[in-house]
Design a protein around this motif. Structure first.
Motif, PDB file in Angstrom:
ATOM      1  N   SER A  20     149.082  13.663  81.781  1.00  0.00           N
ATOM      2  CA  SER A  20     148.895  13.422  83.207  1.00  0.00           C
ATOM      3  C   SER A  20     148.454  14.692  83.904  1.00  0.00           C
ATOM      4  N   PHE A  35     142.469   3.426  75.026  1.00  0.00           N
ATOM      5  CA  PHE A  35     142.734   4.461  76.015  1.00  0.00           C
ATOM      6  C   PHE A  35     143.209   3.760  77.279  1.00  0.00           C
ATOM      7  N   PRO A  62     139.241  12.901  80.988  1.00  0.00           N
ATOM      8  CA  PRO A  62     140.264  12.893  79.934  1.00  0.00           C
ATOM      9  C   PRO A  62     139.878  12.092  78.691  1.00  0.00           C
ATOM     10  N   LYS A  63     139.287  10.926  78.879  1.00  0.00           N
ATOM     11  CA  LYS A  63     138.942  10.094  77.725  1.00  0.00           C
ATOM     12  C   LYS A  63     137.900  10.784  76.847  1.00  0.00           C
ATOM     13  N   SER A  75     146.802   4.149  87.319  1.00  0.00           N
ATOM     14  CA  SER A  75     146.452   4.852  88.560  1.00  0.00           C
ATOM     15  C   SER A  75     146.738   3.942  89.746  1.00  0.00           C
ATOM     16  N   THR A 116     144.687   3.898  81.246  1.00  0.00           N
ATOM     17  CA  THR A 116     144.790   4.657  82.496  1.00  0.00           C
ATOM     18  C   THR A 116     145.671   3.884  83.465  1.00  0.00           C
ATOM     19  N   ALA A 152     147.102  10.500  87.922  1.00  0.00           N
ATOM     20  CA  ALA A 152     147.051   9.342  87.037  1.00  0.00           C
ATOM     21  C   ALA A 152     147.832   9.641  85.755  1.00  0.00           C
ATOM     22  N   TYR A 197     147.641   8.879  81.637  1.00  0.00           N
ATOM     23  CA  TYR A 197     146.717   8.468  80.579  1.00  0.00           C
ATOM     24  C   TYR A 197     147.477   8.383  79.251  1.00  0.00           C
ATOM     25  N   CYS A 198     147.139   7.375  78.459  1.00  0.00           N
ATOM     26  CA  CYS A 198     147.748   7.233  77.143  1.00  0.00           C
ATOM     27  C   CYS A 198     146.695   6.809  76.133  1.00  0.00           C
TER      28      CYS A 198
END
Length: 268
Positions: A190, A244, A159-160, A248, A246, A194, A196-197
């Motif tokens: 998501s 970034f 994702p990153k 989780s 995460t 997890a 992610y933002c």
């Protein structure tokens, strides 16, 4: 600018974040305190994960404060991972297809921000999508297109890196058109496992993002929000621009986020 909230942790009812707090997401739809516009009435949406891989999904064009269905759903739906969004339109009409979150397979995505000169960039950005992903484009927002570009650049694998590549591609195309790049991008997404933002901007005005434990004493559940939904200063910390995040099973991790490094890689 839009307002949103994302949560991962112990299963709880959506109303705990969307309707019940003093400065809940519904309250922010009428009187946001950290946005350019106090009112976010151009629709709303929720995506939540339950027993299936794909998220549940509900969106409408009504202002969040005036939809009794949203209050009823939030009271009944329990989830350990969900995204919720209230929209203030910067690109695209007020239609259901333009309301966040957007979903694709098991992925959900929502965004607060804008792409400068999007009307000039849109055609070139869409041309980068393969036929299948282009066929998934239902609305006309920059947000949905950014989500599809992230999928194009490998969101399923990393994702990153996919988001850095997608925004790096936007930067490259803007430069090629002689446009001074302007990206303001604070997003949550998501895959059902997890959360992610991202908080990023090409200028000094990245849309706000805060991180906080749902219960600071026990660390039970974690929230990422556009603005805090209570006045408990000990609960919330601002996420720096260029980050970034995460969330989780291993906890909360914050890494640098820099799309500019992806521009040259995309060009090769």
């Amino acid at each position: 600018m839009c307002r949103w909230v994302a949560y991962r942790g112990r299963r709880r009812f959506l109303e705990d974040l969307i309707t019940s707090p003093a400065h809940s997401l519904i309250d922010q739809s009428q009187c946001a305190t950290e946005a350019k516009t106090a009112t976010n009435g151009d629709g709303f949406g929720i995506a939540w994960y339950g027993e299936r891989d794909e998220p549940g999904h509900y969106r409408d064009i009504l202002p969040a404060w005036s939809d009794d269905n949203l209050r009823s759903l939030a009271r009944q739906i329990g989830s350990g991972l969900f995204l919720a969004h209230v929209r203030a339109s910067t690109a695209g009409r007020t239609t259901r297809d333009n309301c966040h979150p957007f979903v694709h397979g098991r992925w959900s995505f929502m965004h607060n921000g804008q792409l400068g000169d999007f009307e000039r960039l849109e055609r070139r950005l869409e041309a980068r999508l393969d036929d299948a992903l282009y066929g998934e484009r239902k609305g006309s927002t920059d947000s949905e297109l950014l989500f599809l570009l992230a999928l194009e650049f490998g969101l399923e694998k990393n994702p990153k890196l996919a988001l850095e590549a997608a925004l790096g591609f936007v930067l490259r195309e803007a430069i090629a058109l002689g446009i001074r790049p302007l990206i303001r991008f604070t997003a949550a997404l998501s895959d059902g496992r997890a959360l992610y933002c991202v908080r990023y901007a090409t200028d000094r005005h990245a849309p706000t993002l805060y991180s906080g434990a749902m219960c600071p004493l026990t660390g039970d559940g974690h929230c990422l929000v556009s603005e805090p939904f209570d006045e408990d200063a000990g609960r919330w910390s601002e996420i720096p621009s260029g980050s970034f995040v995460t969330v989780s099973d291993r906890g909360v991790a914050v890494e640098p986020f820099d799309p500019s490094g992806a521009v040259q890689a995309i060009a090769v």
